[in-house]
Design an enzyme around this catalytic site. Structure first.
Site, mmCIF file in Angstrom:
data_model
loop_
_atom_site.group_PDB
_atom_site.id
_atom_site.type_symbol
_atom_site.label_atom_id
_atom_site.label_comp_id
_atom_site.label_asym_id
_atom_site.label_seq_id
_atom_site.Cartn_x
_atom_site.Cartn_y
_atom_site.Cartn_z
ATOM 1 N N HIS A 305 25.727 -71.407 -13.542
ATOM 2 C CA HIS A 305 25.733 -72.622 -13.485
ATOM 3 C C HIS A 305 26.489 -72.720 -14.768
ATOM 4 O O HIS A 305 25.758 -72.377 -15.810
ATOM 5 C CB HIS A 305 24.245 -73.404 -12.586
ATOM 6 C CG HIS A 305 25.192 -75.104 -12.904
ATOM 7 N ND1 HIS A 305 25.431 -75.962 -14.032
ATOM 8 C CD2 HIS A 305 24.970 -75.161 -11.658
ATOM 9 C CE1 HIS A 305 25.452 -77.154 -13.141
ATOM 10 N NE2 HIS A 305 25.420 -77.086 -11.760
ATOM 11 N N ASP A 362 23.469 -74.431 -4.392
ATOM 12 C CA ASP A 362 24.264 -73.935 -3.170
ATOM 13 C C ASP A 362 23.846 -72.205 -2.649
ATOM 14 O O ASP A 362 24.524 -72.350 -1.321
ATOM 15 C CB ASP A 362 25.994 -73.565 -3.198
ATOM 16 C CG ASP A 362 26.457 -75.146 -3.759
ATOM 17 O OD1 ASP A 362 26.232 -75.787 -3.310
ATOM 18 O OD2 ASP A 362 27.247 -75.814 -4.413
HETATM 19 N N1 ACO Z 1 28.964 -63.418 -9.676
HETATM 20 C C1 ACO Z 1 29.473 -62.981 -10.651
HETATM 21 N N2 ACO Z 1 29.287 -63.096 -12.014
HETATM 22 C C2 ACO Z 1 29.409 -63.972 -12.340
HETATM 23 C C3 ACO Z 1 28.901 -65.296 -11.968
HETATM 24 C C4 ACO Z 1 28.990 -65.030 -10.228
HETATM 25 N N3 ACO Z 1 28.148 -65.628 -9.688
HETATM 26 N N4 ACO Z 1 29.298 -66.572 -12.543
HETATM 27 C C5 ACO Z 1 29.423 -66.301 -13.835
HETATM 28 N N5 ACO Z 1 29.583 -64.364 -13.664
HETATM 29 C C6 ACO Z 1 30.048 -64.043 -14.693
HETATM 30 C C7 ACO Z 1 31.496 -64.067 -15.328
HETATM 31 O O1 ACO Z 1 32.160 -63.245 -14.561
HETATM 32 C C8 ACO Z 1 31.424 -64.430 -17.352
HETATM 33 O O2 ACO Z 1 31.350 -62.661 -16.735
HETATM 34 P P1 ACO Z 1 31.831 -61.923 -18.673
HETATM 35 O O3 ACO Z 1 31.438 -62.574 -19.464
HETATM 36 O O4 ACO Z 1 32.054 -60.383 -18.074
HETATM 37 O O5 ACO Z 1 33.274 -62.295 -18.656
HETATM 38 C C9 ACO Z 1 29.849 -64.380 -17.051
HETATM 39 O O6 ACO Z 1 29.375 -64.496 -16.218
HETATM 40 C C10 ACO Z 1 30.637 -66.257 -17.175
HETATM 41 O O7 ACO Z 1 31.122 -66.350 -16.098
HETATM 42 P P2 ACO Z 1 31.566 -67.820 -16.540
HETATM 43 O O8 ACO Z 1 33.119 -67.915 -15.436
HETATM 44 O O9 ACO Z 1 33.117 -67.701 -18.260
HETATM 45 O O10 ACO Z 1 30.961 -68.943 -16.430
HETATM 46 P P3 ACO Z 1 31.926 -70.574 -16.110
HETATM 47 O O11 ACO Z 1 29.968 -71.244 -16.783
HETATM 48 O O12 ACO Z 1 32.881 -70.861 -16.863
HETATM 49 O O13 ACO Z 1 30.937 -70.664 -14.458
HETATM 50 C C11 ACO Z 1 30.341 -71.313 -12.518
HETATM 51 C C12 ACO Z 1 30.451 -71.304 -13.733
HETATM 52 C C13 ACO Z 1 32.333 -71.318 -11.855
HETATM 53 C C14 ACO Z 1 29.826 -72.171 -11.487
HETATM 54 C C15 ACO Z 1 30.080 -69.020 -12.542
HETATM 55 O O14 ACO Z 1 29.097 -68.849 -12.591
HETATM 56 C C16 ACO Z 1 30.645 -69.131 -10.271
HETATM 57 O O15 ACO Z 1 31.916 -69.041 -10.566
HETATM 58 N N6 ACO Z 1 29.808 -68.812 -9.877
HETATM 59 C C17 ACO Z 1 30.314 -68.813 -8.688
HETATM 60 C C18 ACO Z 1 30.792 -70.357 -7.709
HETATM 61 C C19 ACO Z 1 29.568 -71.402 -7.103
HETATM 62 O O16 ACO Z 1 28.564 -70.949 -7.424
HETATM 63 N N7 ACO Z 1 29.711 -72.515 -7.618
HETATM 64 C C20 ACO Z 1 28.642 -73.491 -7.210
HETATM 65 C C21 ACO Z 1 28.529 -74.200 -9.320
HETATM 66 S S1 ACO Z 1 27.402 -75.332 -8.008
HETATM 67 C C22 ACO Z 1 28.243 -76.716 -7.885
HETATM 68 O O17 ACO Z 1 29.330 -77.123 -8.003
HETATM 69 C C23 ACO Z 1 27.406 -77.272 -6.681
#
Ligand code: ACO
Length: 428
Positions: A305, A362
């Site tokens: 998140h 979720d």
């Molecule tokens: N699985 C694996 N790796 C992840 C995940 C995940 N779910 N989420 C983040 N990471 C990793 C990224 O690859 C990145 O790694 P790196 O540093 O090696 O490049 C690091 O964690 C940071 O990730 P970002 O994408 O920069 O984080 P951001 O804050 O932009 O994204 C998000 C947040 C979109 C929620 C992300 O965690 C994600 O894609 N989660 C999965 C989708 C999801 O569950 N979305 C629902 C969110 S809650 C809502 O909207 C109701």
């Protein structure tokens, strides 16, 4: 840090005021920055940017706090209902008994769609995703009530109630349409969530037998999704509202923003991921190895998140509810076992721990929705129904702010500098 902040740009000193929120959050007010220095700030994806001041929802992602209008989410989840919480979000205070009765009455009065909208439903192909239908139909609904477009402020309580009430009717109709089933009309004697289940699952001549625990579980899902400060879809709603577009147009844009799998679409993506793991006979470890190796940029859906870097308080409540609902319905679900296994491994794995990735709202909500018979492609629609009060509250805040201006970010241009037009025969 309070008071002013001194910055220095190319030797030029600048004093910027700070804003302090009621929970002590500090923002540096850069509204004069470009005028004074010619510079702008760059913050792709807005991780460090506050787009507004808001008194609706407070989140502390470091300690896992979520409060609507000052009330802790766990307390509301235990004591309130979705409709009461919707009132709280929109009007700022918990309703008195007469206020709640009036609000509920408005919801009931406005629950029927204009019959003309039936023809719009007919024009969607059976393969249409319900989120596409929802967004289009919310926008279409405004055309049946011209005063939504023309006299928005005066009749706001009616428009708000109409939207909250009709989004549920549209959602249920879109499900019936996709399944080739006749539309079921809302009943005046049923409460909000029960009425939705009735429209989804009753048949002409045979009403759904409502199970209180199912009604309660879905009501809780709506309540937990009701607002979440300046997320992607809410920011979209505020952005559209800032142009003084009407409430329905703004909410329709919010539905589109919510649809994506990185946002509200994650609940559908989680179930698809769990099914895939199950169908491959994996216990989750093979899948997690792929995620960690970033094979095909796979992510553990339902984890991570932008704001919560500790735990998502909604996920904790939903996980408990998940076990409760399955026990009450005497159901077991192998996908729940996989989800728990994934969570256990991830919470002890350095990849997830070091990136502060925890289950979000979720991760478990889909298991509950599956248990109560909500089809997979309707999961994100459930999120949209729940989020409607939050979008409306944010819309209202924009409209009531005397200082509100059209939202219009700037950019750093990286394209070609000035060049002259070449006739086509001279181009390489
Ligand atoms: N699985 C694996 N790796 C992840 C995940 C995940 N779910 N989420 C983040 N990471 C990793 C990224 O690859 C990145 O790694 P790196 O540093 O090696 O490049 C690091 O964690 C940071 O990730 P970002 O994408 O920069 O984080 P951001 O804050 O932009 O994204 C998000 C947040 C979109 C929620 C992300 O965690 C994600 O894609 N989660 C999965 C989708 C999801 O569950 N979305 C629902 C969110 S809650 C809502 O909207 C109701």
């Amino acid at each position: 840090m309070t008071g002013n902040v001194e910055i220095n740009i190319d030797g030029k000193a600048l004093t910027l005021p700070t804003l302090v929120g009621s929970e002590g959050e500090i923002g540096i007010d850069i509204t004069s920055l470009r005028n004074q220095t010619g510079c702008i700030t760059i913050d792709p994806a807005y991780g460090n940017t506050g787009s507004c001041e808001s008194s609706i929802t407070f989140i502390d992602g470091e300690t896992g706090i979520l409060r609507y209008r000052g009330y802790d989410i766990a307390e509301l989840a235990g004591k309130s209902t979705f409709v009461e919480t919707a009132y709280l979000l929109i009007y700022g205070e918990l309703p008195t008994r007469p206020q709640l009765a009036e609000f509920s009455e408005l919801l009931t009065e406005n629950q029927m769609l204009h019959e003309g909208m039936r023809f719009h439903f007919e024009s969607f192909p059976p393969t249409a995703h319900p989120m596409a239908i929802l967004s289009a139909m919310i926008n279409a609904a405004s055309s049946y009530h011209p005063n939504i477009i023309n006299k928005r402020e005066e009749r706001f309580p009616y428009h708000a109630a109409r939207l909250i009430s009709q989004v549920r009717t549209i959602a249920a109709f879109s499900h019936r349409k996709a399944k080739g089933l006749p539309a079921i009309y809302p009943k005046t004697n049923l409460k909000y969530t029960a009425n939705f289940l009735h429209m989804m699952f009753s048949h002409p001549g045979e009403d759904l037998e409502l199970q209180p625990e199912i009604v309660k579980a879905l009501d809780l899902i709506f309540l937990l999704h009701a607002d979440h400060e300046q997320n992607c879809s809410t920011s979209t709603v505020r952005m559209v509202a800032s142009s003084r577009a009407n409430l329905f147009a703004s909410a329709s844009a919010g539905v589109c923003a919510l649809w994506g799998p990185l946002h509200g679409g994650a609940n559908q993506a989680v179930l698809e991921m769990l099914k895939e793991i199950h169908d491959e006979g994996d216990d989750g470890s093979k899948f997690l190895a792929q995620v960690k190796a970033k094979v095909g940029n796979r992510r553990l859906m339902g984890f991570g998140h932008r704001v919560y870097k500790n735990f998502d308080p909604r996920a904790v409540i939903i996980k408990q509810q998940c076990d409760k609902v399955l026990a009450q319905l005497h159901k077991s679900d192998p996908l729940l076992d996989i989800a728990k296994k994934l969570e256990e491994i991830a919470l002890n794995d350095d990849y997830f721990v070091s990136r502060k990735l925890y289950p979000n709202v979720d991760f478990y909500s889909g298991i509950i929705m599956r248990a109560i018979g909500i089809p997979l492609d309707m999961f994100t629609v459930m999120f949209a129904i729940g989020r409607m009060p939050g979008w409306i509250a944010n819309y209202k805040e924009v409209m009531e702010d005397p200082d509100s201006r059209i939202a219009r970010p700037r950019q750093i241009y990286t394209g070609p500098t000035l060049r002259t037009y070449q006739p086509i025969e001279q181009r390489q």
